[in-house]
Write a protein that holds these residues in place. Structure first.
Motif, PDB file in Angstrom:
ATOM      1  N   ALA A 168       0.954  -1.220 -11.834  1.00  0.00           N
ATOM      2  CA  ALA A 168       0.410  -1.788 -10.435  1.00  0.00           C
ATOM      3  C   ALA A 168       1.182  -1.089  -9.379  1.00  0.00           C
ATOM      4  O   ALA A 168       0.711  -0.657  -8.403  1.00  0.00           O
ATOM      5  N   PHE A 169       2.575  -1.106  -9.502  1.00  0.00           N
ATOM      6  CA  PHE A 169       3.349  -0.296  -8.621  1.00  0.00           C
ATOM      7  C   PHE A 169       3.012   1.121  -8.280  1.00  0.00           C
ATOM      8  O   PHE A 169       2.959   1.487  -7.134  1.00  0.00           O
ATOM      9  N   GLU A 170       2.682   1.765  -9.322  1.00  0.00           N
ATOM     10  CA  GLU A 170       2.336   3.338  -9.220  1.00  0.00           C
ATOM     11  C   GLU A 170       0.944   3.243  -8.616  1.00  0.00           C
ATOM     12  O   GLU A 170       0.959   4.023  -7.672  1.00  0.00           O
ATOM     13  N   VAL A 171       0.178   2.480  -8.860  1.00  0.00           N
ATOM     14  CA  VAL A 171      -1.354   2.525  -8.341  1.00  0.00           C
ATOM     15  C   VAL A 171      -0.942   2.518  -6.764  1.00  0.00           C
ATOM     16  O   VAL A 171      -1.497   3.255  -6.016  1.00  0.00           O
ATOM     17  N   CYS A 172      -0.137   1.350  -6.337  1.00  0.00           N
ATOM     18  CA  CYS A 172       0.018   1.196  -4.903  1.00  0.00           C
ATOM     19  C   CYS A 172       0.821   2.579  -4.321  1.00  0.00           C
ATOM     20  O   CYS A 172       0.327   2.729  -3.028  1.00  0.00           O
ATOM     21  N   ASP A 173       1.495   3.073  -5.090  1.00  0.00           N
ATOM     22  CA  ASP A 173       2.094   4.281  -4.406  1.00  0.00           C
ATOM     23  C   ASP A 173       1.250   5.488  -4.493  1.00  0.00           C
ATOM     24  O   ASP A 173       1.414   6.305  -3.379  1.00  0.00           O
ATOM     25  N   GLN A 174       0.596   5.388  -5.462  1.00  0.00           N
ATOM     26  CA  GLN A 174      -0.587   6.608  -5.629  1.00  0.00           C
ATOM     27  C   GLN A 174      -1.506   6.582  -4.470  1.00  0.00           C
ATOM     28  O   GLN A 174      -1.859   7.701  -3.868  1.00  0.00           O
ATOM     29  N   LEU A 175      -2.069   5.243  -4.070  1.00  0.00           N
ATOM     30  CA  LEU A 175      -3.158   5.337  -3.285  1.00  0.00           C
ATOM     31  C   LEU A 175      -2.467   4.849  -1.907  1.00  0.00           C
ATOM     32  O   LEU A 175      -3.302   4.929  -0.849  1.00  0.00           O
ATOM     33  N   TYR A 202       4.724  -6.258  -5.548  1.00  0.00           N
ATOM     34  CA  TYR A 202       4.786  -4.939  -4.734  1.00  0.00           C
ATOM     35  C   TYR A 202       4.433  -5.498  -3.272  1.00  0.00           C
ATOM     36  O   TYR A 202       4.949  -5.043  -2.241  1.00  0.00           O
ATOM     37  N   ASN A 203       3.327  -6.389  -3.255  1.00  0.00           N
ATOM     38  CA  ASN A 203       2.919  -6.718  -1.868  1.00  0.00           C
ATOM     39  C   ASN A 203       4.119  -7.519  -1.219  1.00  0.00           C
ATOM     40  O   ASN A 203       4.017  -7.620   0.084  1.00  0.00           O
ATOM     41  N   GLU A 204       4.740  -8.405  -2.040  1.00  0.00           N
ATOM     42  CA  GLU A 204       5.717  -9.212  -1.494  1.00  0.00           C
ATOM     43  C   GLU A 204       6.693  -8.293  -0.849  1.00  0.00           C
ATOM     44  O   GLU A 204       7.287  -8.498   0.286  1.00  0.00           O
ATOM     45  N   LYS A 205       7.273  -7.378  -1.288  1.00  0.00           N
ATOM     46  CA  LYS A 205       8.246  -6.141  -1.113  1.00  0.00           C
ATOM     47  C   LYS A 205       7.669  -5.313   0.164  1.00  0.00           C
ATOM     48  O   LYS A 205       8.374  -5.146   0.892  1.00  0.00           O
ATOM     49  N   PHE A 206       6.489  -4.769  -0.208  1.00  0.00           N
ATOM     50  CA  PHE A 206       6.238  -3.731   0.827  1.00  0.00           C
ATOM     51  C   PHE A 206       4.934  -3.653   1.491  1.00  0.00           C
ATOM     52  O   PHE A 206       4.425  -2.996   2.331  1.00  0.00           O
ATOM     53  N   GLY A 207       4.229  -5.280   1.428  1.00  0.00           N
ATOM     54  CA  GLY A 207       2.873  -5.554   2.207  1.00  0.00           C
ATOM     55  C   GLY A 207       1.943  -4.605   1.843  1.00  0.00           C
ATOM     56  O   GLY A 207       1.263  -3.867   2.506  1.00  0.00           O
ATOM     57  N   THR A 208       1.972  -4.024   0.297  1.00  0.00           N
ATOM     58  CA  THR A 208       0.672  -3.120  -0.145  1.00  0.00           C
ATOM     59  C   THR A 208      -0.608  -3.814  -0.216  1.00  0.00           C
ATOM     60  O   THR A 208      -1.498  -3.280  -0.643  1.00  0.00           O
TER      61      THR A 208
END
Ligand code: F0G
Length: 354
Positions: A168-175, A202-208
């Motif tokens: 899930a982290f990678e998906v957020c980084d890639q998109l 990831y959302n908590e940390k980076f607001g993705t």
């Protein structure tokens, strides 16, 4: 480009990695996110696929297994055990070999794809094939691991979920952010649990942002959809031939918290998506993986996924894992000709004209 160092190194701040954790790696993770050009256009949505078949043993299981085997090693264990429909056994055996540990796998006899069996054999696992299904094998290994110093590495081991959430982290980084919808096959329900955990962290940390989680079981193994375990699950997608998912409650929580849906797709729909993906997109993932594509088609038709939606579908395993289903699916077989250039050229001329 920064050097990829494998999941434990790359995401250590999000993982239970400490100074005693062996930094085990086969350079898993960092898998491609590929846009579906033709199917997206046909459906009026924007689909990307997360190609987990690009992992070292050809499935998403490597993400969870690198973490679970590293922790088993850290804790002094020398043997891991799992029940499996195939991919878990391949990943467990590979990482255990790498870590100098033994692997015992319990599989449903005759119901795992040939590529997966070949892998478990080559990686040196002790393979026990029972006249029973995955759910029965899982019950056995859970009990055996409790009565012995052997470490259970099925997805009921929380370290598996920790490793798998990195996708899930990678998906957020890639998109650049989370998609509107995450479409994912559901078997034992560990992966949908892991993705949802990953998106939330990831959302908590980076607001993705957060996607709606759309999980898809095979019709003959759709326990969550039916609301009751299935004693004898059946599907062509042997990877998800599971009648009593261990992470059932977590899957329902992911669905409900994300305003998503868990649905079923038929074997015919899975096989249709399997062929469509290879013929129209050039992407060969195993049958179970295509439950996510079949599910997207179903939910776009029903309106449960809106036109223009950004969707990521998880392709959980490589198509080469299951050569029997591929060959059985295609009616046209290789044409046998004499060893003659003329005969070959004549044949080709006929094909090109047609
Ligand atoms: N897709 C593939 C290719 C799988 O191998 C599995 C599970 C799933 C989807 C479903 O994931 O269980 O986390 O919901 N395979 C397990 C195994 C059960 O033994 O390899 P899940």
């Amino acid at each position: 480009m920064a050097k990829w160092e494998g999941l434990l190194q790359q995401y250590k701040e999000f993982l239970p990695v400490n100074e005693n954790t062996p930094m085990l790696s086969l350079m898993e993770g960092n898998t491609p996110l590929i846009p579906l050009v033709n199917i997206s256009k046909k459906l009026g949505v924007n689909i990307h696929v997360k190609v987990e078949g690009a992992n070292p043993t050809g499935s998403f299981k490597d993400r969870g297994m690198v973490m679970a085997v590293a922790k088993a090693k850290e804790e002094g264990s020398n043997t891991v055990i799992c029940a499996s429909t195939g991919n878990t056994s391949a990943a467990a055996a590979a990482y255990a070999s790498r870590a100098g540990m033994k692997t015992i796998v319990v599989i449903p006899d005759g119901k795992i794809a040939m590529g997966k069996l070949a892998q478990a054999m080559m990686y040196g696992a002790e393979i026990l094939a029972i006249e029973g299904n995955f759910d029965e094998a899982l019950t056995m290994v859970r009990n055996i691991s409790e009565m012995s110093p052997i470490t259970l590495v099925n997805s009921v081991n929380p370290y598996r979920i920790e490793g798998q959430k990195t996708a899930a982290f990678e998906v957020c980084d890639q998109l650049g952010k989370a998609p509107d919808v995450l479409a994912i096959p559901v078997g034992n329900a560990g992966n949908i649990t892991a993705y949802w955990k990953g998106f939330k962290e990831y959302n908590e940390k980076f607001g993705t942002g957060l996607p709606r989680m759309h999980g898809f079981e095979a019709e003959g193994a759709a326990a969550i959809v039916q609301g009751a375990p299935i004693a004898q699950p059946e599907t062509v997608a042997t990877a998800i031939r599971i009648g009593n998912p261990a992470s059932w409650k977590f899957a329902e929580a992911a669905r409900d918290e994300s305003n998503g849906k868990i649905d079923f797709v038929t074997d015919a729909e899975i096989l249709e998506a399997y062929e469509m993906m290879t013929r129209e997109e050039g992407i060969f993932a195993e049958p179970a993986s295509n439950a996510s594509i079949a599910g997207i088609i179903k939910h776009v038709k029903s309106g449960e996924i809106e036109q223009g939606a950004n969707i990521v579908a998880v392709l959980t395993g490589n198509g080469l894992k299951d050569p029997q289903t591929a060959i059985a699916q295609i009616e046209k077989k290789p044409t046998v000709l004499p060893n003659s250039e003329e005969a070959v050229f004549d044949f080709i001329k006929g094909v090109v004209k047609a």
